[in-house]
Design an enzyme around this catalytic site. Structure first.
Site, PDB file in Angstrom:
ATOM      1  CG  ASP A  96      -0.306   0.112   2.387  1.00 51.46           C
ATOM      2  OD1 ASP A  96      -0.356  -0.586   3.307  1.00 51.46           O
ATOM      3  OD2 ASP A  96       0.832   1.100   2.642  1.00 51.46           O
ATOM      4  CG  HIS A 111       7.515  -8.080  -0.017  1.00 55.50           C
ATOM      5  ND1 HIS A 111       6.968  -8.494   1.223  1.00 55.50           N
ATOM      6  CD2 HIS A 111       8.522  -8.617  -0.166  1.00 55.50           C
ATOM      7  CE1 HIS A 111       7.776  -9.251   1.718  1.00 55.50           C
ATOM      8  NE2 HIS A 111       8.890  -9.541   0.855  1.00 55.50           N
ATOM      9  CB  CYS A 138     -10.950   3.160 -21.925  1.00 59.17           C
ATOM     10  SG  CYS A 138      -9.690   3.842 -21.115  1.00 59.17           S
ATOM     11  CB  CYS A 173       6.281  -1.286 -25.599  1.00 59.46           C
ATOM     12  SG  CYS A 173       5.208  -2.796 -24.673  1.00 59.46           S
ATOM     13  CG  LEU A 237      -2.405  -6.523  18.326  1.00 58.95           C
ATOM     14  CD1 LEU A 237      -2.524  -5.112  18.718  1.00 58.95           C
ATOM     15  CD2 LEU A 237      -3.535  -6.602  17.243  1.00 58.95           C
TER      16      LEU A 237
END
Ligand code: BV8
Length: 270
Positions: A96, A111, A138, A173, A237
């Protein structure tokens, strides 16, 4: 941990740092990832087997970014990044964009990122917004308006898009259908491993935030840092799979523990 003798810091973050923003952590109680087996959505084999399912999975997570905001943990790390005079590197396993939206600069995504795409035809990488699934087309063109909402890049004219309608078109491309999420899947080499290793060997302090320590090579960073003389701190946690390797542990929500730790560190800065 006195910050006086700390100069170089490496911070590893995982899904737990984004949990309070409403981004799902990796493994839900059912061991599934948002209802999917990891091997069905986050492996190169899965992409060959069922690209539509993989695109659907990442298109959904990319769309979710528009519904979430950075939390107090992201903001505290961005503050530390801005104020820390020594070396600092935030290595995130998260795909994110909440760290950078909170203002963090000394940051790398080992990652990959949901907001980046990779063309397998020309090997180019480029920013991406909106759906990527080749089946996504689209919207009806409106004269002179670029269709950024549907993944086309700024200023890309419609005429070209109308030929096949698919949003999965490489901006450099022009190949259609060969653009994949710029994400490191299982079995693939994480990004910037040299830069990470270099920072780990120089670190005085290694901090792991919101990660279960289940996925390698990230889960092994604490041992590398320790071996190179760094002090190690876990903020999570609950105890992670690697918690025995940490000198110090703060257990609680990242949105509470991280601002507390940053304030302590910055206030005691030499
Ligand atoms: C590779 C992108 C060759 C996709 C991801 C050694 C031993 C065993 C296995 C291996 C090994 N070496 C390699 C492997 C194979 C594999 C692996 O590790 N498998 C595991 C499952 C056993 N690794 C790979 O394939 C890697 N590639 O090895 O290439 C190589 C070898 C050497 C050197 C270089 C290369 C590639 C792995 C990357 C895969 N891609 N993400 C996507 O996101 O869509 S991994 C993905 O899962 C995340 O990025 C993250 O890394 C991981 C999830 O872990 P966490 O982020 O920790 O999330 P999780 O939900 O598990 O835990 C959340 C934690 O937060 C919990 O502890 C929870 O308590 C806590 N928490 C929750 N809420 C809060 C909180 N904490 C604080 N506050 C809260 N509010």
């Amino acid at each position: 941990m006195a910050s006086a003798d700390v100069r170089n810091i490496v911070i590893l973050t995982g899904a737990g740092v984004s949990a309070e923003s409403g981004v799902a952590t990796f493994r839900g109680p059912d061991g599934l990832w948002e209802g999917h087996r990891v091997e069905d959505v986050a492996t190169p084999e899965a992409f060959v087997r069922d690209p539509a399912l993989v695109h659907q999975f990442y298109d959904a997570r990319r769309a979710r970014l528009g519904e979430v905001e950075p939390n107090a943990a992201h903001r505290a790390l961005a503050r530390l990044d801005a104020e820390w005079p020594g070396e600092l590197l935030i290595v995130t396993q998260n795909v994110d964009d909440l760290h950078e939206r909170a203002g963090a600069k000394r940051l790398l995504h080992m990652h990959g990122e949901l907001t980046s795409a990779w063309c397998l035809a020309c090997d180019e990488r480029f920013p991406w917004r909106g759906p990527m699934a080749p089946s996504a087309v689209c919207p009806e063109p409106v004269e002179g308006l670029s269709c950024s909402s549907s993944g086309a890049r700024e200023g890309q004219s419609f005429d070209k898009l109308r030929t096949d309608g698919s949003v999965n078109r490489c901006p450099s491309c022009e190949t259609v259908g060969m653009v994949r999420p710029d994400i490191v899947w299982f079995g693939e080499m994480p990004y910037e491993m040299e830069r990470i290793d270099e920072a780990l060997t120089k670190a005085d302090l290694f901090v792991s935030i919101g990660t279960s320590g289940a996925v390698y090579p990230a889960a092994g960073f604490v041992q590398t840092a320790r071996y190179c003389g760094a002090r190690t701190l876990e903020i999570n946690l609950e105890p992670s799979q690697g918690s025995i390797f940490f000198d110090e542990r703060h257990y609680g929500p990242a949105g509470v523990e991280v601002p507390k730790w940053v304030t302590e560190l910055v206030d005691n800065m030499a």
